[in-house]
Design a protein around this motif. Sequence first.
Motif, short mmCIF file in Angstrom:
data_model
loop_
_atom_site.label_atom_id
_atom_site.label_comp_id
_atom_site.label_asym_id
_atom_site.label_seq_id
_atom_site.Cartn_x
_atom_site.Cartn_y
_atom_site.Cartn_z
N ARG A 127 9.24 11.18 -16.08
CA ARG A 127 8.29 10.46 -16.78
C ARG A 127 6.82 10.25 -16.03
NH1 ARG A 127 12.87 9.04 -17.78
NH2 ARG A 127 13.57 7.92 -19.69
N ARG A 150 2.99 12.24 -9.66
CA ARG A 150 2.06 12.09 -8.57
C ARG A 150 2.05 13.54 -7.52
NH1 ARG A 150 0.77 6.96 -8.74
NH2 ARG A 150 1.97 5.53 -9.86
N LEU A 152 2.74 -3.28 -4.70
CA LEU A 152 2.87 -2.65 -5.64
C LEU A 152 3.64 -3.18 -6.90
CD1 LEU A 152 4.48 0.61 -3.67
CD2 LEU A 152 2.10 0.30 -4.91
N THR A 153 4.65 -3.65 -6.83
CA THR A 153 5.50 -4.17 -8.06
C THR A 153 4.42 -4.99 -8.84
OG1 THR A 153 7.24 -3.99 -6.71
CG2 THR A 153 7.60 -5.26 -8.93
N ALA A 157 2.07 -3.56 -10.95
CA ALA A 157 2.89 -2.87 -12.25
C ALA A 157 2.84 -1.37 -11.82
CB ALA A 157 1.91 -3.09 -13.56
N VAL A 158 3.26 -1.25 -10.45
CA VAL A 158 3.34 0.23 -10.28
C VAL A 158 4.74 0.15 -9.69
CG1 VAL A 158 2.86 2.20 -8.50
CG2 VAL A 158 1.15 0.63 -9.60
N TYR A 175 6.92 5.58 -7.17
CA TYR A 175 5.46 5.78 -6.25
C TYR A 175 6.00 5.96 -4.70
CZ TYR A 175 0.79 4.82 -4.18
OH TYR A 175 -0.18 5.01 -3.59
#
Lengths: 254, 256
Positions: free
Chosen positions: B35, B39, B131-132, B135-136, B141
């Motif tokens: 998805r 990266r 991070l959360t 919204a990552v 990540y």
Amino acid sequence: MSNEIPIIELEKVSKSFGLFKVLDELDLVLEKDKVNIIIGRSGGGKSVLIKHIIGLLKPDSGRVLIQGQDIAPLKERSLASVRRKFGMLFQEAALFDSFTVEENVAFPLREHTSKSIREIQETVEARLASVGLSGMGGKMPSELSGGMRKRVGLARALVMDPQIVLFDEPTSGLDPVMSAAINDLILRTQREFGATCVVISHDIEATMKIADRIYMLYNGKIIAMGTPREIRDWDDPVVRQFIRGEADGPIKVN
Amino acid sequence: MKSLIQYLGKSTIDLLREMGQIMLLFFEALFWLFRPPFRIRHFFKQVEFIGVNSLFVVMLTSLFTGMVLALQTYYAFRMFSAETLVGATVALSMTRELGPVITGLMVTGRAGSAICAEIGTMRVTEQVDALTVMAVNPVQYLVLPRVLAGFIVLPLLTVISDVMGILGGYLVGVKILGIHGGLFMNKIYEFVEVGDVYNGLVKASVFGVILTLVGCYKGFYTGGGAEGVGRSTTQAVVMSSVLILVSDYILTALMF
């Protein structure tokens, strides 16, 4: 009270860690476009409460409504879209220490927008300037003082123009001057960005100065809420002891 | 007696729970593999960190492993005049077994521990929560690039380890102990098949996933400040090493 759907509402939220009940059927309605401050003892569940509001923790029972939408049963991916309404300043700022200040502030923009590098740079510089840190973009977080780190954290929290900004003990561990500066920034955040601010604090003096509404959390419940004046004149001995900062009273020191 | 049984039962349940959680983390990382956003830069950064930076220590340890293997087998084989088989023995041991295992253990010590300490520190300083909140997804990540890099880089390191081990064996066997160089190499060609090397590389990939995944898992579920990070890092190294050796046996039993 208007008939509008409240921006943040918690309904009978309970949360335990092991046998320890941190939140006990807690009800809370926060007001839109205001500075809402939640006060309570250290270790009394304030951070747990704020983590429920942003979905980092799930309640054992009860509902957490963000603009009328219950986020408790949401999956991680649907939560992500709700979280874009939020900005959060963590207690120790939680800057990524492998990134420069500029990269930290730019992070949400890089992740969630298709802005060009130049646009991002301009936005970041403007945000850093608004927290009084222009020209500091090239520094690493480890080179900054605690107060500066928090301001960078605030710039990062505001960079996506959130509707709701959460502050987890924004002034803890700062000197009085820096605390005052941060409190100013909270007020400006509310006024300039028109955001709903939710602040966790045990700094009573500052709370009285900047809060529109104060909520007191004690033993897992909200036991008092109102304007600073109303809270100051509150009848309950627990609230009175906490506001006046007295060692003797119904709240036991252990 | 009863408490002993209780203790055994509790440890077993804890172990199984932990393995289950590690598998869940693995599947979640796998889910994010397909998805966007992909990266690529993070991935290559991890390839550099796990792979390139481990190169020297892997080369050094493999060289000496090959050298000592040659020395030991030479003394044994001399008793029945089979010195020329030293090369083949070293090469077979390296490609099938020691190359992947030494690489796995060395990278665990060097990179697995660092992965755990880094993610653990990010956890206790709320950077993972940050991070959360932004919204990552932290698994996508932080975990995915590392596990993927481990999966791809470990076989590459193992190839180098194999070569260095055989080189070490050659130096000791031919240059020091005086085995005929041509025979030494000839026996390697005769006994070592591509399948031996290939199976060793499959093992290495599995080890790469294990050591990165355990490092990420232990870091991810760290609590209790700086002390907690230290404890998790130790646990990550011990657990990875044990899992590498256990899975090595299972894979060997399945493949050869």
